[in-house]
Scaffold this active site. Structure first.
Site, PDB file in Angstrom:
ATOM      1  N   LYS A 199      12.913  20.619  26.466  1.00  0.00           N
ATOM      2  CA  LYS A 199      11.472  20.325  26.576  1.00  0.00           C
ATOM      3  C   LYS A 199      10.780  21.422  27.386  1.00  0.00           C
ATOM      4  O   LYS A 199       9.682  21.861  27.062  1.00  0.00           O
ATOM      5  CB  LYS A 199      11.269  18.984  27.293  1.00  0.00           C
ATOM      6  CG  LYS A 199      11.290  17.793  26.392  1.00  0.00           C
ATOM      7  CD  LYS A 199      10.710  16.606  27.152  1.00  0.00           C
ATOM      8  CE  LYS A 199      11.119  15.310  26.517  1.00  0.00           C
ATOM      9  NZ  LYS A 199      10.829  14.165  27.370  1.00  0.00           N
ATOM     10  N   CYS A 251       4.049   1.214  24.261  1.00  0.00           N
ATOM     11  CA  CYS A 251       3.376   0.578  25.404  1.00  0.00           C
ATOM     12  C   CYS A 251       3.183  -0.932  25.254  1.00  0.00           C
ATOM     13  O   CYS A 251       3.721  -1.702  26.053  1.00  0.00           O
ATOM     14  CB  CYS A 251       2.034   1.253  25.634  1.00  0.00           C
ATOM     15  SG  CYS A 251       2.213   3.021  25.860  1.00  0.00           S
ATOM     16  N   GLY A 295       2.404  -1.864  17.657  1.00  0.00           N
ATOM     17  CA  GLY A 295       3.704  -1.250  17.947  1.00  0.00           C
ATOM     18  C   GLY A 295       3.518  -0.217  19.037  1.00  0.00           C
ATOM     19  O   GLY A 295       2.602  -0.331  19.853  1.00  0.00           O
ATOM     20  N   LYS A 303       0.903   4.233  14.483  1.00  0.00           N
ATOM     21  CA  LYS A 303      -0.546   4.273  14.296  1.00  0.00           C
ATOM     22  C   LYS A 303      -0.894   5.659  13.763  1.00  0.00           C
ATOM     23  O   LYS A 303      -0.039   6.559  13.807  1.00  0.00           O
ATOM     24  CB  LYS A 303      -1.290   3.978  15.604  1.00  0.00           C
ATOM     25  CG  LYS A 303      -0.969   4.964  16.723  1.00  0.00           C
ATOM     26  CD  LYS A 303      -1.688   4.632  17.985  1.00  0.00           C
ATOM     27  CE  LYS A 303      -3.025   5.295  18.029  1.00  0.00           C
ATOM     28  NZ  LYS A 303      -3.672   5.187  19.347  1.00  0.00           N
ATOM     29  N   ARG A 335       8.079   4.814  17.662  1.00  0.00           N
ATOM     30  CA  ARG A 335       8.669   3.808  18.558  1.00  0.00           C
ATOM     31  C   ARG A 335       8.023   2.435  18.321  1.00  0.00           C
ATOM     32  O   ARG A 335       6.810   2.323  18.307  1.00  0.00           O
ATOM     33  CB  ARG A 335       8.507   4.239  20.021  1.00  0.00           C
ATOM     34  CG  ARG A 335       9.483   5.353  20.391  1.00  0.00           C
ATOM     35  CD  ARG A 335       9.244   5.846  21.793  1.00  0.00           C
ATOM     36  NE  ARG A 335       7.999   6.591  21.897  1.00  0.00           N
ATOM     37  CZ  ARG A 335       7.501   7.050  23.045  1.00  0.00           C
ATOM     38  NH1 ARG A 335       8.130   6.822  24.177  1.00  0.00           N
ATOM     39  NH2 ARG A 335       6.368   7.732  23.048  1.00  0.00           N
ATOM     40  N   GLU A 373      -2.511   5.677  33.812  1.00  0.00           N
ATOM     41  CA  GLU A 373      -3.054   6.457  32.709  1.00  0.00           C
ATOM     42  C   GLU A 373      -3.452   5.522  31.579  1.00  0.00           C
ATOM     43  O   GLU A 373      -2.735   4.579  31.277  1.00  0.00           O
ATOM     44  CB  GLU A 373      -1.968   7.435  32.236  1.00  0.00           C
ATOM     45  CG  GLU A 373      -2.426   8.405  31.202  1.00  0.00           C
ATOM     46  CD  GLU A 373      -3.745   9.059  31.585  1.00  0.00           C
ATOM     47  OE1 GLU A 373      -3.784   9.778  32.583  1.00  0.00           O
ATOM     48  OE2 GLU A 373      -4.755   8.825  30.880  1.00  0.00           O
ATOM     49  N   LEU A 377      -4.543   6.781  28.449  1.00  0.00           N
ATOM     50  CA  LEU A 377      -4.702   7.523  27.197  1.00  0.00           C
ATOM     51  C   LEU A 377      -3.980   6.858  26.041  1.00  0.00           C
ATOM     52  O   LEU A 377      -2.969   6.186  26.214  1.00  0.00           O
ATOM     53  CB  LEU A 377      -4.250   8.968  27.354  1.00  0.00           C
ATOM     54  CG  LEU A 377      -2.875   9.287  27.928  1.00  0.00           C
ATOM     55  CD1 LEU A 377      -1.813   9.182  26.862  1.00  0.00           C
ATOM     56  CD2 LEU A 377      -2.903  10.672  28.526  1.00  0.00           C
ATOM     57  N   ARG A 378      -4.556   7.033  24.862  1.00  0.00           N
ATOM     58  CA  ARG A 378      -3.966   6.480  23.640  1.00  0.00           C
ATOM     59  C   ARG A 378      -3.333   7.603  22.843  1.00  0.00           C
ATOM     60  O   ARG A 378      -3.899   8.705  22.770  1.00  0.00           O
ATOM     61  CB  ARG A 378      -5.054   5.845  22.749  1.00  0.00           C
ATOM     62  CG  ARG A 378      -5.681   4.611  23.322  1.00  0.00           C
ATOM     63  CD  ARG A 378      -7.016   4.349  22.650  1.00  0.00           C
ATOM     64  NE  ARG A 378      -7.954   5.452  22.894  1.00  0.00           N
ATOM     65  CZ  ARG A 378      -9.158   5.540  22.357  1.00  0.00           C
ATOM     66  NH1 ARG A 378      -9.581   4.640  21.521  1.00  0.00           N
ATOM     67  NH2 ARG A 378      -9.950   6.562  22.638  1.00  0.00           N
TER      68      ARG A 378
HETATM   69  C1  UGA Z   1      -2.156   1.909  24.469  1.00  0.00           C
HETATM   70  C2  UGA Z   1      -3.495   1.701  25.188  1.00  0.00           C
HETATM   71  O1  UGA Z   1      -4.545   1.558  24.212  1.00  0.00           O
HETATM   72  C3  UGA Z   1      -3.801   2.869  26.117  1.00  0.00           C
HETATM   73  O2  UGA Z   1      -5.001   2.616  26.829  1.00  0.00           O
HETATM   74  C4  UGA Z   1      -2.635   3.020  27.104  1.00  0.00           C
HETATM   75  O3  UGA Z   1      -2.853   4.125  27.976  1.00  0.00           O
HETATM   76  C5  UGA Z   1      -1.351   3.231  26.323  1.00  0.00           C
HETATM   77  O4  UGA Z   1      -1.126   2.105  25.442  1.00  0.00           O
HETATM   78  C6  UGA Z   1      -0.227   3.342  27.323  1.00  0.00           C
HETATM   79  O5  UGA Z   1       0.054   2.374  28.032  1.00  0.00           O
HETATM   80  O6  UGA Z   1       0.327   4.451  27.490  1.00  0.00           O
HETATM   81  P1  UGA Z   1      -1.330   3.355  22.353  1.00  0.00           P
HETATM   82  O7  UGA Z   1      -0.097   2.523  22.419  1.00  0.00           O
HETATM   83  O8  UGA Z   1      -1.213   4.824  22.275  1.00  0.00           O
HETATM   84  O9  UGA Z   1      -2.273   3.065  23.648  1.00  0.00           O
HETATM   85  O10 UGA Z   1      -2.153   2.931  21.059  1.00  0.00           O
HETATM   86  P2  UGA Z   1      -3.331   1.895  20.702  1.00  0.00           P
HETATM   87  O11 UGA Z   1      -4.422   2.630  20.052  1.00  0.00           O
HETATM   88  O12 UGA Z   1      -3.689   1.063  21.843  1.00  0.00           O
HETATM   89  O13 UGA Z   1      -2.608   0.988  19.591  1.00  0.00           O
HETATM   90  C7  UGA Z   1      -1.489   0.188  19.905  1.00  0.00           C
HETATM   91  C8  UGA Z   1      -1.077  -0.614  18.693  1.00  0.00           C
HETATM   92  O14 UGA Z   1      -2.026  -1.637  18.406  1.00  0.00           O
HETATM   93  C9  UGA Z   1      -0.942   0.189  17.395  1.00  0.00           C
HETATM   94  O15 UGA Z   1       0.230  -0.213  16.723  1.00  0.00           O
HETATM   95  C10 UGA Z   1      -2.165  -0.191  16.603  1.00  0.00           C
HETATM   96  O16 UGA Z   1      -1.963  -0.079  15.208  1.00  0.00           O
HETATM   97  C11 UGA Z   1      -2.350  -1.626  17.034  1.00  0.00           C
HETATM   98  N1  UGA Z   1      -3.742  -2.116  16.884  1.00  0.00           N
HETATM   99  C12 UGA Z   1      -4.728  -1.585  17.639  1.00  0.00           C
HETATM  100  C13 UGA Z   1      -4.020  -3.162  16.007  1.00  0.00           C
HETATM  101  O17 UGA Z   1      -3.122  -3.675  15.312  1.00  0.00           O
HETATM  102  N2  UGA Z   1      -5.285  -3.633  15.936  1.00  0.00           N
HETATM  103  C14 UGA Z   1      -6.297  -3.111  16.674  1.00  0.00           C
HETATM  104  O18 UGA Z   1      -7.442  -3.613  16.555  1.00  0.00           O
HETATM  105  C15 UGA Z   1      -6.006  -2.073  17.547  1.00  0.00           C
END
Ligand code: UGA
Length: 432
Positions: free
Chosen positions: A35, A260, A257, A320, A327, A151, A153-154
């Site tokens: 890395k 997080c 999924g 997503k 993961r 943090e 961030l998404r």
């Molecule tokens: C999530 C949080 O949104 C971030 O704020 C946080 O920093 C991050 O976890 C973390 O803890 O590191 P992330 O897992 O990258 O971010 O993605 P999201 O956009 O939150 O989506 C999570 C899951 O929910 C995806 O599988 C997405 O498809 C699903 N989702 C999201 C839905 O099924 N419906 C929705 O309306 C929104």
């Protein structure tokens, strides 16, 4: 001020690059040597829009570097962001052994005042353990502080989220730690919320669990919609118009999924158990989410009856869009279920195929296609698992002609039912 980042995974790498973009001098370190080598060549370990450009920019500018040497990174920096992973254990709790071993190394290399900042998602009260470990192992009597700066961030928009945050949470117990962190995030001073450390740690777990709860809630409502004439998309829209509810994270689908939500919901349940607080509500959130894959595969069975020997195209493997991360991706459970039923699978994803090949190897029953059109050729059904923009703009007429049976099962509601049905597809979606 020199900043060290310990652990250059998703959060660590984006934090390193983001802090460099804010004008700081940053050194990243990681126990995986490749890395570090790649990062020093300007190659990001993950696909994330904008990340590699900024990485290259700051390597060139000289304010970002990566080192194999953890001890040296600790002794040559003043602020250390700890972003090592905290994987889920069997009982749902987070494995804190990486955080503990990093804390020991910090203690052994303490050579001036240091501020140790928790960046990984950690259980409330972790800072007390870090402090205790550093006190137990430190060789020289230097002062230090521990702080929490979760943090948010998404994946898929991580760089943008870091550089345009809605909030900066700073959990501290001394003025010195508060001043250092507010200086680091000076650019965002209008968005800083300073709390004590327990509060900051809890804000992170509570935020992720709440968002997961919204998703499971709308998915439950989608079940009700399927039994009635209601349309979950419009139910969500109608609910979201109330600003107290908000329109985000009300997208029904095949479930959440990623690295997080599943992990953090279970970790918070376990934290509750350990502290004697019943968080059964979140157990249900998890249960509803797990049930989504079965419900989706039931739709496939409803359309095809017997899956054995059927050719099925699966579009979307990442958990997503805009990421190559698989993961806890719902696609994995769907693929395993279809495999166990004897279906032949044709998989496609714009970014995540290399990662998926390690989990689901190519074989005569699993083919990775070069394009969505190649994937659907002669298939009996097409499944949409991830809502990549590329799939929204497919030439559906062409898709229909290529398929043996035009059956479309949309796990993310990316198409308008009337339009696809008009084209001659048998169409199934979620909650409508
Ligand atoms: C999530 C949080 O949104 C971030 O704020 C946080 O920093 C991050 O976890 C973390 O803890 O590191 P992330 O897992 O990258 O971010 O993605 P999201 O956009 O939150 O989506 C999570 C899951 O929910 C995806 O599988 C997405 O498809 C699903 N989702 C999201 C839905 O099924 N419906 C929705 O309306 C929104």
């Amino acid at each position: 001020m020199k900043i060290g980042i310990i652990g250059t995974g998703y959060v660590g790498m984006v934090t390193a690059v983001g802090l460099a973009e804010l004008g700081h001098n940053v050194t990243g370190t990681d126990i995986v040597p490749e890395k570090i080598d790649k990062a020093n060549q300007g190659i990001a370990p993950i696909y994330e829009p904008g990340l590699e450009e900024l990485l290259k920019k700051h390597l060139k500018a000289g304010n970002l570097t990566f080192s194999h040497d953890l001890d040296c990174t600790i002794s040559s920096t003043d602020v250390l962001f700890v972003s090592v992973n905290t994987p889920q254990q069997e009982d749902g709790s987070a494995d804190m052994s990486f955080v503990e071993s990093v804390s020991r190394r910090i203690a052994e290399n303490l050579n001036n005042y240091k501020l140790i900042v928790e960046k990984s998602t950690v259980p409330v009260k972790t800072s007390s353990w870090i402090k205790r470990i550093i006190c137990l192992y430190k060789k020289q009597d230097y002062e230090f502080d521990v702080a929490s700066n979760p943090e948010f961030l998404r994946e898929g928009s991580a760089v943008k989220d870091f550089l345009e945050p809605e909030r900066i949470i700073i959990g501290v117990e001394t003025d010195k730690a508060r001043d250092i962190l507010t200086k680091i995030y000076k650019k965002f001073q209008d968005r800083i919320l300073v709390t004590n450390i327990d509060t900051a740690e809890l804000i992170k777990h509570a935020s992720n669990s709440f968002l997961a709860m919204k998703i499971s809630f709308i998915n439950l409502i989608s079940d009700l919609c399927e039994k009635t004439d209601a349309d979950v998309e419009l139910v969500a829209k109608g609910m979201g118009l109330d600003t107290r509810i908000g329109k985000q994270f009300l997208k029904a689908g095949i479930g959440y999924g990623g690295s997080c939500f599943p992990k953090d919901v279970r970790a918070l349940v376990k934290i509750g158990e350990d502290l004697g607080v019943d968080l059964n509500l979140l157990k249900e959130v998890d249960k509803v989410n797990i049930s989504r894959v079965k419900k989706f595969v039931d739709k496939v069975k409803k359309a095809l009856w017997i899956l054995k020997g059927k050719k099925i195209a699966v579009l979307g493997l990442a958990f997503k869009p805009e990421t190559d991360d698989i993961r806890n991706a719902p696609s994995i459970s769907v693929i395993h279920t279809l495999q166990s039923e004897g279906a032949q699978l044709f998989l496609y994803d714009p970014k995540a195929m290399d990662n998926m090949k390690r989990v689901v190897p190519e074989s005569d029953k699993v083919v990775y296609a070069e394009s969505p059109y190649e994937a659907v050729k002669d298939t009996n059904a097409l499944l949409i698992i991830t809502e990549w923009d590329e799939f929204r703009c497919l030439d559906l007429k062409k898709i229909k002609e290529l398929m043996a049976n035009p059956i479309l099962i949309d796990g993310r509601n990316i198409y308008a039912p009337e339009e696809v049905r008009k084209l001659g597809f048998e169409y199934y979606s979620i909650g409508r």
